[in-house]
Design a protein around this motif. Structure first.
Motif, PDB file in Angstrom:
ATOM      1  N   GLU A   1      44.224  36.824  50.440  1.00 22.22           N
ATOM      2  CA  GLU A   1      44.680  37.146  51.791  1.00 22.22           C
ATOM      3  C   GLU A   1      44.179  38.509  52.264  1.00 22.22           C
ATOM      4  O   GLU A   1      43.789  38.678  53.420  1.00 22.22           O
ATOM      5  CB  GLU A   1      46.215  37.144  51.845  1.00 22.22           C
TER       6      GLU A   1
ATOM      7  N   VAL B   1      36.811  48.790  35.820  1.00 24.00           N
ATOM      8  CA  VAL B   1      38.019  49.534  36.172  1.00 24.00           C
ATOM      9  C   VAL B   1      39.222  48.612  35.996  1.00 24.00           C
ATOM     10  O   VAL B   1      39.180  47.445  36.374  1.00 24.00           O
ATOM     11  CB  VAL B   1      37.931  50.029  37.630  1.00 24.00           C
TER      12      VAL B   1
ATOM     13  N   GLY C   1      45.578  44.892  36.829  1.00 21.53           N
ATOM     14  CA  GLY C   1      45.266  43.987  35.718  1.00 21.53           C
ATOM     15  C   GLY C   1      45.595  42.530  35.984  1.00 21.53           C
ATOM     16  O   GLY C   1      45.418  41.685  35.108  1.00 21.53           O
TER      17      GLY C   1
ATOM     18  N   THR D   1      47.405  45.700  42.767  1.00 19.19           N
ATOM     19  CA  THR D   1      47.181  46.705  43.800  1.00 19.19           C
ATOM     20  C   THR D   1      46.473  46.070  44.996  1.00 19.19           C
ATOM     21  O   THR D   1      45.763  45.059  44.866  1.00 19.19           O
ATOM     22  CB  THR D   1      46.291  47.840  43.258  1.00 19.19           C
TER      23      THR D   1
HETATM   24  C1  LIG Z   1      49.403  33.791  39.088  1.00 19.47           C
HETATM   25  C2  LIG Z   1      48.621  34.634  40.047  1.00 19.47           C
HETATM   26  C3  LIG Z   1      48.605  34.261  41.373  1.00 19.47           C
HETATM   27  C4  LIG Z   1      47.890  35.014  42.275  1.00 19.47           C
HETATM   28  N1  LIG Z   1      47.909  34.617  43.571  1.00 19.47           N
HETATM   29  C5  LIG Z   1      47.239  35.361  44.479  1.00 19.47           C
HETATM   30  C6  LIG Z   1      47.259  35.005  45.847  1.00 19.47           C
HETATM   31  O1  LIG Z   1      47.905  34.039  46.275  1.00 19.47           O
HETATM   32  N2  LIG Z   1      46.538  35.745  46.704  1.00 19.47           N
HETATM   33  C7  LIG Z   1      45.825  36.833  46.270  1.00 19.47           C
HETATM   34  O2  LIG Z   1      45.181  37.482  47.095  1.00 19.47           O
HETATM   35  N3  LIG Z   1      45.808  37.207  45.004  1.00 19.47           N
HETATM   36  C8  LIG Z   1      46.497  36.493  44.083  1.00 19.47           C
HETATM   37  N4  LIG Z   1      46.465  36.885  42.781  1.00 19.47           N
HETATM   38  C9  LIG Z   1      45.631  38.041  42.385  1.00 19.47           C
HETATM   39  C10 LIG Z   1      46.398  39.348  42.526  1.00 19.47           C
HETATM   40  O3  LIG Z   1      46.650  39.615  43.860  1.00 19.47           O
HETATM   41  C11 LIG Z   1      45.630  40.476  41.853  1.00 19.47           C
HETATM   42  O4  LIG Z   1      46.579  41.436  41.576  1.00 19.47           O
HETATM   43  C12 LIG Z   1      44.567  41.177  42.669  1.00 19.47           C
HETATM   44  O5  LIG Z   1      43.603  40.264  43.048  1.00 19.47           O
HETATM   45  C13 LIG Z   1      43.863  42.239  41.835  1.00 19.47           C
HETATM   46  O6  LIG Z   1      44.571  43.451  41.842  1.00 19.47           O
HETATM   47  P1  LIG Z   1      44.821  44.248  40.502  1.00 19.47           P
HETATM   48  O7  LIG Z   1      45.294  45.593  40.898  1.00 19.47           O
HETATM   49  O8  LIG Z   1      45.675  43.504  39.609  1.00 19.47           O
HETATM   50  O9  LIG Z   1      43.334  44.395  39.941  1.00 19.47           O
HETATM   51  P2  LIG Z   1      42.668  44.257  38.459  1.00 19.47           P
HETATM   52  O10 LIG Z   1      43.059  42.939  37.918  1.00 19.47           O
HETATM   53  O11 LIG Z   1      43.085  45.443  37.687  1.00 19.47           O
HETATM   54  O12 LIG Z   1      41.209  44.331  38.851  1.00 19.47           O
HETATM   55  C14 LIG Z   1      40.550  43.294  39.545  1.00 19.47           C
HETATM   56  C15 LIG Z   1      39.077  43.632  39.697  1.00 19.47           C
HETATM   57  O13 LIG Z   1      38.900  44.693  40.606  1.00 19.47           O
HETATM   58  C16 LIG Z   1      38.309  45.824  39.978  1.00 19.47           C
HETATM   59  N5  LIG Z   1      39.030  46.987  40.494  1.00 19.47           N
HETATM   60  C17 LIG Z   1      40.362  47.099  40.669  1.00 19.47           C
HETATM   61  N6  LIG Z   1      40.658  48.272  41.225  1.00 19.47           N
HETATM   62  C18 LIG Z   1      39.505  48.935  41.414  1.00 19.47           C
HETATM   63  C19 LIG Z   1      39.173  50.187  41.978  1.00 19.47           C
HETATM   64  N7  LIG Z   1      40.106  51.013  42.468  1.00 19.47           N
HETATM   65  N8  LIG Z   1      37.876  50.549  42.025  1.00 19.47           N
HETATM   66  C20 LIG Z   1      36.916  49.722  41.536  1.00 19.47           C
HETATM   67  N9  LIG Z   1      37.166  48.520  41.011  1.00 19.47           N
HETATM   68  C21 LIG Z   1      38.463  48.123  40.948  1.00 19.47           C
HETATM   69  C22 LIG Z   1      38.473  45.592  38.502  1.00 19.47           C
HETATM   70  O14 LIG Z   1      37.451  46.214  37.773  1.00 19.47           O
HETATM   71  C23 LIG Z   1      38.408  44.086  38.421  1.00 19.47           C
HETATM   72  O15 LIG Z   1      37.082  43.670  38.440  1.00 19.47           O
HETATM   73  C24 LIG Z   1      47.169  36.165  41.849  1.00 19.47           C
HETATM   74  C25 LIG Z   1      47.205  36.550  40.525  1.00 19.47           C
HETATM   75  C26 LIG Z   1      47.908  35.794  39.623  1.00 19.47           C
HETATM   76  C27 LIG Z   1      47.936  36.226  38.194  1.00 19.47           C
END
Ligand SMILES: Cc1cc2nc3c(=O)[nH]c(=O)nc-3n(C[C@H](O)[C@H](O)[C@H](O)COP(=O)(O)OP(=O)(O)OC[C@H]3O[C@@H](n4cnc5c(N)ncnc54)[C@H](O)[C@@H]3O)c2cc1C
Lengths: 798, 285
Positions: free
Chosen positions: B124, B30, B34, B111
């Protein structure tokens, strides 16, 4: 003269373009080009038994796969050793593609060319390389103690060994001076690896013109002339058939000075073989493992001094981690050895270094180029002496400073340009006075007491350096005034964001007496100027700036001569202002520089109204003289080269106040102050920008950045998630003050400013943390986890 | 750093999304914000056959704050929850924690649910869900919708109790009980980095201002968020003892950024700081 421009904080003319996405970086060019990608070694040390490319051949869109076997001998041979040195007895360089053995993770093994980068990477993933792993050596001490040989024919792993002795004025060698000194100290210091991390990686785009049999190469390089000559030699092309252009370059910091990179040979070669445009743009992962690193050194120090802290003898042995190859020679340890001396007059000095091979990415100069290590060594030494004698740290420095009356000051060593290490000018005591005042050194005790009352821990540190800048051999400037009154300036060295378009225009506009907006500047394009060295060693303003000024002076002289004839005046009576040449004191008599440019080029054909003024019947001229006088050239242009006698020596002193958290061991920089002397300032705002960037990079080296190799030679933090470059949030406000001691060596009186900011930062922060904690700091970088461990060790000792 | 080829589906409604996810099964991933998945793809650390992009699915970008708690839909970005006054009023720990998640640009895309499903041990939001004993609502063609409590949801580093057919449709963060305060404290190397160690604390006072309950969840020091009840120690007014208890429970490891001993030490410091702040807030509540 036109409104004063030299010395003014003129806004950076390149910024609107660069900040609104109109920059032209390497990967913005060649949208139709084929893409190259590389299979790189996953092993730090291995023999290649076999390469099986068959799996990749089914990829649709694959154009070619090359391994060492496929390269013609000239292309396949080891890359040049750019700077040979008699002490570099066992210099070794990599081949563009590995032959039989790989010596670090990331070494290129095969090149793939495909329709796009996605497909090229897919093909790379399907190429099977059969490696026979060999034991790697990663730790520099293990390597020097006879660990596994990185190069089978270099037993002991020592590439170079050099001892330099500067005896006392009375001829006593350093070791003897130390023996007989009232006090002596001996200790070890360590600096870890970091690396240049330009936002834009390396990259090269090559276009072979089959009809013209000529090659145009764009490279994200710090030396387009160097790349051009290297490519012509490698590919057996006549030099005039090769042109190399550095487009906008998103940072270099030294790594893009190395040339030719494997990719700079292979991509043009593939473009010729395939008859297609080929492009390679380095990605971040490649940059971590396949470019260059720097800084790693172990330092063993012995010092003898008197009761006032004067250094009577200093004996330093450096173990310099050179990585797997030495393409840039031993410049870095030479710079460390010589620039370690800083602003001090040292009784007697002995320095010895061994450049040692390890199975890691090669080491070549990175902004500061060995100076941060040398300054760390010297400034930690000064702090130790002060602690030992219970003297103020600035008093010990003051006791050792070279005095203003002592210039030119001969350190009696050979500098990185092969020339004597003679400081041209400076005022170090004034610099020290200024930095103490700026940071509030003498009132710090009260600040500390107030902080302590709130349970806070603070400390102050200072670091001083001298930086040889503006090394030769030369740069050129070409200045052309066209009949529209525009001034076209070009110089051969390249730009990576320094602000050359602004400062070179300031110099030209000032010299010629034209408005700034009429001047345009081109750098790093071999079509415009074929002779150049490159952008490194804080040399652009000094060497190209001087060359451009000299070229402008030629143009101005010619313009005045032609104008004098046209106005029937004496050239000595003419002034140029706002692009108009006037006879001083007679307001009516004037001629536009544009018109002079027209007259300077006698024409047969009138292609426009302006040109008509220069045709044979419009301006008949003296019938007894040829239209172009003997010894003259058509056009209003001039070319000049500036070749410095020696480096010019900039200097500075930094001080910082840090706070350490008693519980979490976090380290925060509360204040950072800089006193900087780069001779006459062309543009103080740009100099400050260079200082800010340098300090930020220095903070990275002091507190954040390290290359975390494991014992297998795997780099465990090869991404921006884990290699911690500081953000703006980690960089304190930087307070700067300028001191200007002009250089007597060049026509502008300037010294370099590009690297300065980074040089003393690690030393300053180490001193400040040591002051806050009362714990000896002898290695950098320092993380909270490191500080916690040091506290625990100190507590156990108590 | 280009991903290998993958199939791409972009369903428009939940039913279709579930069908797509079921159709691609183990071979699918999913895509939400991203911010974690795209780097993994580009570095070829993940190579799903098909990416099911849920960004166009209608009805998943919900944020409802009611008396029971805050429910966050699968497409609701971290930044929106961070800025929501309603959510902050019902459960302040969300905003306190979200400010520490990455940088604004990442929170604009990332998200809340994606962070929970991604389950980075140093993140967190999993610690927040764990300390509040919230839940994640999963849905699949085969099993329909069901809520999985936090203590069952996080099963290991980057592992959760969701099957390959499951879409996480929302997450639920229970409301703050009366006389309760929260705090999130962490130490990271740089602003916005994943924490070296972090502690979320929830403290509830009795009407007489004695302590009723104190709980913490630790991030970055174990495979999953580690929840520790420190009511006894904190109730006795001994935060140092609470810190000691927590330090004994965690399983920190060495990595390139910090040693295990330092992380263990930090958790103690952060526990004391978070409990102190949460208690102050509880007393003011
Ligand atoms: C530079 C950088 C610094 C960051 N620092 C932090 C930090 O300090 N603390 C922190 O907590 N995070 C941090 N993150 C991570 C960030 O919070 C991500 O956005 C989060 O972990 C994933 O959310 P996303 O929506 O982008 O998920 P995606 O990247 O789209 O997905 C992440 C994973 O979850 C799965 N997934 C997502 N949504 C669903 C759903 N609804 N159902 C089933 N599977 C799903 C996907 O398949 C994938 O495996 C950082 C990221 C970056 C790039």
């Amino acid at each position: 003269m036109t409104a004063k421009l030299f010395g003014e904080p003129v806004g950076r003319r390149e910024d609107p373009r660069l900040l609104t996405g109109r920059g032209r970086y390497l990967d913005d060019l060649g949208s139709g080009a084929l893409a190259a990608a590389f299979v790189r070694s996953p092993h730090a040390h291995a023999r290649i038994r076999d390469i099986d490319v068959s799996g990749a051949l089914d990829i649709e869109g694959l154009v070619a796969v090359y391994t060492f076997e496929d390269l013609p001998p000239r292309v396949a041979e080891p890359l040049p050793l750019l700077i040979p040195h008699p002490a570099l007895a066992h210099g070794r360089t990599a081949r563009p593609l590995a032959k039989g053995v790989v010596r670090h993770v990331g070494e290129p093994v095969a090149m793939v060319v495909a329709h796009d980068r996605y497909l090229a990477e897919d093909a790379c993933a399907l190429i099977r390389v059969d490696y026979e792993p060999r034991e790697p050596v990663v730790d520099v001490e293990k390597a020097a103690e006879g660990g596994p040989a990185v190069h089978a024919d270099v037993p002991g792993n020592v590439a170079a060994h050099l001892v330099q002795e500067v005896p006392s004025a009375a001829g006593v060698p350093a070791r003897q001076m130390i023996e007989s000194a009232p006090y002596t100290l001996a200790f070890r210091l360590d600096i870890e690896r970091s690396a240049p991390m330009p936002l834009e990686g390396r990259g090269v785009l090559a276009r072979w013109d089959l009809d013209d049999r000529s090659l145009r190469v764009y490279s994200s390089t710090q030396t387009s002339t160097g790349v051009r000559m290297a490519i012509a030699a490698r590919l057996g092309l006549p030099l005039p058939s090769v042109e190399v252009i550095a487009p906008d370059v998103g940072g270099g910091f030294g790594v893009k000075l190395v040339h030719p990179w494997p990719e700079e040979v292979l991509v043009p070669w593939a473009a010729m073989v395939l008859g297609r445009e080929v492009k390679w743009a380095e990605d971040r992962r490649e940059h971590f493992v396949a470019s260059s690193h720097e800084r790693g050194q172990a330092q063993f120090v012995r010092v003898g001094f008197d009761g006032e802290g004067r250094v009577l003898g200093l004996d330093v042995t450096l173990l310099h981690d050179h990585g797997a190859y030495t393409p840039y020679g031993i410049i870095v340890p030479i710079v460390t050895s010589t620039q370690l001396l800083g602003p001090y007059r040292i009784g007697a000095y002995r320095v010895e270094f061994s450049s040692v091979y390890t199975n890691t990415v090669q080491v070549t100069p990175y902004r500061g180029a060995g100076r941060p290590q040398g300054v760390f060594c010297m400034e930690r030494t000064m702090d130790r002496i002060a602690a030992y004698l219970d003297l103020d740290r600035t008093a010990v420095r003051a006791a050792n400073l070279i005095q203003p009356g002592e210039f030119p000051y001969d350190q009696r060593m050979t500098f990185q340009d092969g020339r004597p290490l003679i400081y041209d000018s400076g005022d170090y005591p004034e610099s020290l006075r200024m930095i103490k005042e700026l940071i509030g050194w003498d009132s710090f005790a009260e600040f500390r007491a107030a902080a302590a009352a709130d349970g806070r821990r603070v400390g102050i540190g200072i670091g001083c350096y001298v930086e040889g800048t503006g090394v030769g051999p030369y740069e050129g400037g070409h200045v052309q005034v066209t009949s529209d009154g525009r001034v076209h300036v070009s110089t051969g060295l390249t730009s990576q964001g320094q602000g050359h378009e602004t400062v070179f225009a300031q110099i030209a506009a000032g010299e010629l007496g034209v408005p700034l907006d009429r001047v345009s500047v081109v750098t790093g394009d071999t079509r415009r100027l074929g002779y150049a060295t490159g952008t490194f060693a804080s040399r652009a303003a000094v060497v190209s700036g001087s060359a451009i000024a000299l070229a402008c002076r030629k143009v101005r002289e010619k313009a005045l001569r032609i104008a004098a004839e046209a106005l029937e005046a004496d050239p000595a009576d003419l002034v140029v202002e706002d692009g108009v040449i006037r006879v001083a004191g007679s307001p009516g008599a004037a001629i536009e520089l544009a018109t002079v440019a027209t007259l300077a080029n006698p024409l047969r054909y009138a292609f426009d109204a302006e040109a008509a003024r220069a045709t044979q019947f419009a301006a008949p001229g003296d019938p007894d003289r040829p239209p172009i006088a003997e010894g003259e050239e058509p056009g209003l242009e001039g070319r000049a080269y500036y070749s410095p006698l020696r480096s010019t020596f900039a200097s500075g002193m930094h001080a910082a106040i840090v706070e350490t958290d008693p519980d979490t061991a976090e380290i925060k920089i509360l204040r950072y102050a800089v006193v900087h002397d780069c001779g006459r300032l062309i543009n103080p705002m740009i100099v400050e920008g260079q200082i800010h960037g340098g300090v930020a990079q220095g903070v990275g080296g002091a507190l954040y950045e390290r290359m975390a190799y494991d014992s297998h030679g795997q780099l465990r933090n090869a991404s921006f998630m884990d290699f911690l470059m500081p953000y703006a949030t980690e960089i304190p406000h930087i307070e700067t003050a300028h001191l200007e001691t002009p250089s007597p060596l060049n026509p502008l009186g300037v010294k370099g400013a590009g690297e300065a900011g980074v040089i003393p930062v690690a030393a300053v922060i180490a001193g400040a943390v040591e002051d806050a904690e009362g714990i000896v700091i002898d290695r950098m970088p320092l993380s909270p986890s490191d500080l916690f461990r040091l506290r625990e060790e100190a507590a156990r000792r108590r | 750093m280009k991903p290998p080829p993958f199939g791409y589906r972009a369903p428009r409604e939940v039913g279709q999304a579930l069908a797509d996810i079921a159709a691609v099964g183990e071979d699918g991933k999913v895509l939400a914000g991203g911010q974690s998945l795209i780097p993994l793809l580009n570095m070829r650390l993940a190579a799903p056959g098909t990416v099911v992009d849920i960004n166009r699915v209608a009805g998943l970008d919900t944020l409802t704050a009611g008396p029971d708690g805050v429910r966050v839909g699968a497409l609701t970005r971290q930044a929106r929850v961070e800025r929501s006054e309603e959510a902050a009023a019902v459960q302040p720990l969300l905003r306190q924690a979200l400010r520490l998640v990455a940088h604004p640009a990442i929170r604009n895309r990332g998200t809340v649910v994606g962070s929970l499903v991604h389950a980075d041990p140093a993140a967190e939001l999993p610690a927040v869900l764990a300390v509040l004993d919230g839940s994640v609502r999963l849905a699949s063609v085969a099993d329909g919708e069901r809520d999985v409590p936090a203590r069952e949801f996080f099963t290991g580093p980057l592992e959760v109790a969701a099957g390959p057919d499951d879409l996480a449709v929302s997450a639920f963060f229970p409301a703050l009980p009366p006389r309760t305060g929260t705090a999130f404290h962490e130490v990271s190397r740089r602003h916005g980095d994943f924490a070296l160690a972090g502690v979320a604390a929830v403290v509830t006072m009795r009407a007489d201002l004695g302590l009723e309950e104190a709980r913490v969840a630790c991030a970055g020091v174990g495979p999953v968020p580690i929840v520790v009840d420190v009511t006894a120690e904190a109730g006795a007014g001994d935060r140092a003892a609470a810190a000691h208890t927590v330090r004994e429970r965690i399983e920190p490891e060495d990595d390139v950024h910090a040693g295990a001993a330092y992380r263990r030490h930090l958790i103690g410091v952060l526990t004391e700081r978070a409990l102190a702040e949460a208690s102050r807030r509880a007393a003011d509540a």
